[in-house]
Design a protein around this motif. Structure first.
Motif, PDB file in Angstrom:
ATOM      1  N   ASP A 315      84.813  54.001  75.057  1.00  0.00           N
ATOM      2  CA  ASP A 315      86.043  53.438  74.506  1.00  0.00           C
ATOM      3  C   ASP A 315      86.693  52.734  75.651  1.00  0.00           C
ATOM      4  O   ASP A 315      87.803  52.028  75.456  1.00  0.00           O
ATOM      5  CB  ASP A 315      87.109  54.590  74.018  1.00  0.00           C
ATOM      6  CG  ASP A 315      86.874  54.926  72.569  1.00  0.00           C
ATOM      7  OD1 ASP A 315      85.667  54.280  72.058  1.00  0.00           O
ATOM      8  OD2 ASP A 315      87.539  56.064  72.090  1.00  0.00           O
ATOM      9  N   GLY A 316      86.344  52.909  76.769  1.00  0.00           N
ATOM     10  CA  GLY A 316      86.727  52.310  78.068  1.00  0.00           C
ATOM     11  C   GLY A 316      86.653  52.831  79.393  1.00  0.00           C
ATOM     12  O   GLY A 316      87.234  52.567  80.558  1.00  0.00           O
ATOM     13  N   GLY A 317      86.593  54.131  79.240  1.00  0.00           N
ATOM     14  CA  GLY A 317      86.616  55.152  80.444  1.00  0.00           C
ATOM     15  C   GLY A 317      87.785  55.969  80.950  1.00  0.00           C
ATOM     16  O   GLY A 317      88.862  55.608  80.316  1.00  0.00           O
ATOM     17  N   HIS A 318      87.558  56.761  81.782  1.00  0.00           N
ATOM     18  CA  HIS A 318      88.761  57.684  81.862  1.00  0.00           C
ATOM     19  C   HIS A 318      89.831  56.878  82.736  1.00  0.00           C
ATOM     20  O   HIS A 318      89.860  55.901  83.463  1.00  0.00           O
ATOM     21  CB  HIS A 318      88.241  58.837  82.754  1.00  0.00           C
ATOM     22  CG  HIS A 318      87.203  59.852  82.304  1.00  0.00           C
ATOM     23  ND1 HIS A 318      87.225  60.283  81.009  1.00  0.00           N
ATOM     24  CD2 HIS A 318      86.123  60.190  82.729  1.00  0.00           C
ATOM     25  CE1 HIS A 318      86.246  61.077  80.618  1.00  0.00           C
ATOM     26  NE2 HIS A 318      85.481  60.853  81.625  1.00  0.00           N
ATOM     27  N   GLU A 319      91.099  57.437  82.380  1.00  0.00           N
ATOM     28  CA  GLU A 319      92.473  56.889  83.045  1.00  0.00           C
ATOM     29  C   GLU A 319      93.159  58.076  83.273  1.00  0.00           C
ATOM     30  O   GLU A 319      93.403  58.944  82.682  1.00  0.00           O
ATOM     31  CB  GLU A 319      93.249  55.946  82.126  1.00  0.00           C
ATOM     32  CG  GLU A 319      92.370  54.710  82.114  1.00  0.00           C
ATOM     33  CD  GLU A 319      93.511  53.693  81.102  1.00  0.00           C
ATOM     34  OE1 GLU A 319      94.432  53.887  81.008  1.00  0.00           O
ATOM     35  OE2 GLU A 319      92.555  52.814  80.480  1.00  0.00           O
ATOM     36  N   PRO A 320      93.644  58.365  84.612  1.00  0.00           N
ATOM     37  CA  PRO A 320      94.662  59.424  84.772  1.00  0.00           C
ATOM     38  C   PRO A 320      95.756  59.476  83.886  1.00  0.00           C
ATOM     39  O   PRO A 320      96.546  58.684  83.787  1.00  0.00           O
ATOM     40  CB  PRO A 320      95.058  59.197  86.230  1.00  0.00           C
ATOM     41  CG  PRO A 320      94.778  57.530  86.532  1.00  0.00           C
ATOM     42  CD  PRO A 320      93.710  57.307  85.891  1.00  0.00           C
ATOM     43  N   ALA A 321      96.165  60.616  83.435  1.00  0.00           N
ATOM     44  CA  ALA A 321      97.554  60.721  82.824  1.00  0.00           C
ATOM     45  C   ALA A 321      98.733  60.636  83.718  1.00  0.00           C
ATOM     46  O   ALA A 321      98.558  61.021  84.827  1.00  0.00           O
ATOM     47  CB  ALA A 321      97.405  61.995  82.026  1.00  0.00           C
ATOM     48  N   PRO A 322      99.881  60.049  83.221  1.00  0.00           N
ATOM     49  CA  PRO A 322     101.023  60.130  83.998  1.00  0.00           C
ATOM     50  C   PRO A 322     101.474  61.639  84.368  1.00  0.00           C
ATOM     51  O   PRO A 322     101.720  62.111  83.704  1.00  0.00           O
ATOM     52  CB  PRO A 322     102.097  59.078  83.098  1.00  0.00           C
ATOM     53  CG  PRO A 322     101.038  58.329  81.943  1.00  0.00           C
ATOM     54  CD  PRO A 322     100.117  59.539  81.826  1.00  0.00           C
ATOM     55  N   GLY A 323     101.484  61.448  85.809  1.00  0.00           N
ATOM     56  CA  GLY A 323     102.065  62.774  86.182  1.00  0.00           C
ATOM     57  C   GLY A 323     101.104  63.848  86.212  1.00  0.00           C
ATOM     58  O   GLY A 323     101.218  65.111  86.443  1.00  0.00           O
ATOM     59  N   GLY A 324      99.930  63.495  85.776  1.00  0.00           N
ATOM     60  CA  GLY A 324      98.822  64.909  85.602  1.00  0.00           C
ATOM     61  C   GLY A 324      97.681  64.340  86.294  1.00  0.00           C
ATOM     62  O   GLY A 324      97.384  63.297  86.940  1.00  0.00           O
TER      63      GLY A 324
END
Length: 336
Positions: A315-324
């Motif tokens: 779907d487009g790859g991992h992205e860091p969660a805000p604040g996590g």
């Protein structure tokens, strides 16, 4: 009338006041503002000076915390009492406190930090010193929902709008926390989307401010591809928001916005039922340009998370969660 006699209760009478009430036995207290030079109260002055020095808006929460016990000035103006219907004579003037009208139609009480700011606003108004809490009580009793401190003064350290929840707290002698910083408000907002189709979460963030009529921004996060469900979900959140007692008490003004997520969320969770414990990958929403996915079942949590990570990569790859530290979309741990 015999020489030396007088009318009881007239001005200059040594035995009674202008209403005829005897002076005997009455105790007169000194004014709490005797010797007041009309300058800004020190606790308030330090906040206004800091805002001017840093070229930033006044911290409303810090200002409200400094107001209890501080002296302010309320403007009092003369208003014609009209004419006598029988004689046509002038009935004189009554004294009144002006009321301001906010852009959204609410009444506000103007108060001033000094005689100088009041007279700059109105050369004809009489400055009446009053404790800030007493001014707040008066405003609440008169149905006014805002205090406007130093109206007409522009720039940093200038005019400040004290919102309704802060006004009520000041009148009751209680501490006030702005709604964007209030953990109980954040928790209540988070529950507004419970059980609503297409709603991933509801969050609270600072709005444009009380002066702009948007103290708090409530954001409805919709699943990717929510489509026609978006309007219904937003409307349901708005209805719950309007009926929530705590939010009505602690939030002065709200901006409600809806944001559709750009990708599907992939939720890994234990699967209910069955003899053997299994894990599922549950897609929430549909990633644009990708075919809709259905929930899959896996024999272990590790297998479910591996499947979710594979879908996330497609779907487009991992992205860091805000604040996590995990991935925003599939929850996978991210290296580094």
């Amino acid at each position: 009338m015999p020489p030396g006699s007088h009318l009881p209760g007239r001005h200059g009478d040594a035995h009674g006041d202008s209403a005829g009430t005897p002076w005997a036995g009455r105790t007169l207290t000194d004014s709490p503002f005797a010797g007041d030079d009309g300058a800004v109260a020190p606790a308030v002055a330090s906040l206004l000076d800091a805002a001017r020095a840093e070229d930033t808006p006044v911290d409303v929460a810090a200002l409200v915390a400094a107001l209890p016990g501080a002296r302010l000035f309320v403007p009092v103006t003369a208003v014609s009492a009209g004419t006598d219907e029988a004689t046509g004579g002038d009935l004189g003037a009554d004294m009144a406190i002006p009321t301001l009208r906010s852009p959204d139609g609410r009444d506000a009480l103007p108060v001033f930090t000094s005689v100088a700011t009041l007279t700059a606003w109105s050369a004809t108004a009489r400055p009446v010193p009053v404790e800030a809490r007493r001014a707040a009580v008066s405003a609440v009793q008169e149905g006014q929902q805002l205090l406007v401190l130093d109206p007409g003064v522009t720039g940093p350290g200038g005019s400040v709008v004290v919102p309704r929840p802060a006004l009520w707290a000041l009148a009751q002698g209680e501490a006030w926390t702005p709604s964007p910083r209030d953990p109980e408000v954040a928790a209540a907002v988070a529950r507004l989307g419970d059980g609503l189709d297409g709603v991933v979460e509801v969050t609270a963030e600072p709005g444009a401010g009380a002066a702009a009529g948007r103290e708090l921004r409530v954001v409805v996060h919709l699943a990717a591809g929510a489509g026609e469900r978006a309007d219904a979900a937003r409307g349901a959140v708005a209805q719950r928001l309007g009926q929530h007692e705590l939010l009505a008490q602690r939030v002065d003004s709200v901006e409600l916005v809806a944001r559709e997520l750009p990708r599907a969320l992939l939720v890994v969770r234990p699967r209910e039922g069955g003899v053997l414990r299994r894990w599922s990958v549950h897609p929430v929403g549909t990633t644009p340009g990708r075919p809709p996915r259905t929930t899959t079942s896996h024999r272990s949590e590790a297998a479910a998370r591996a499947a979710a990570a594979q879908w996330c990569a497609e779907d487009g790859g991992h992205e860091p969660a805000p604040g996590g530290t995990g991935c925003r979309w599939c929850g996978a741990g991210l290296a580094g």
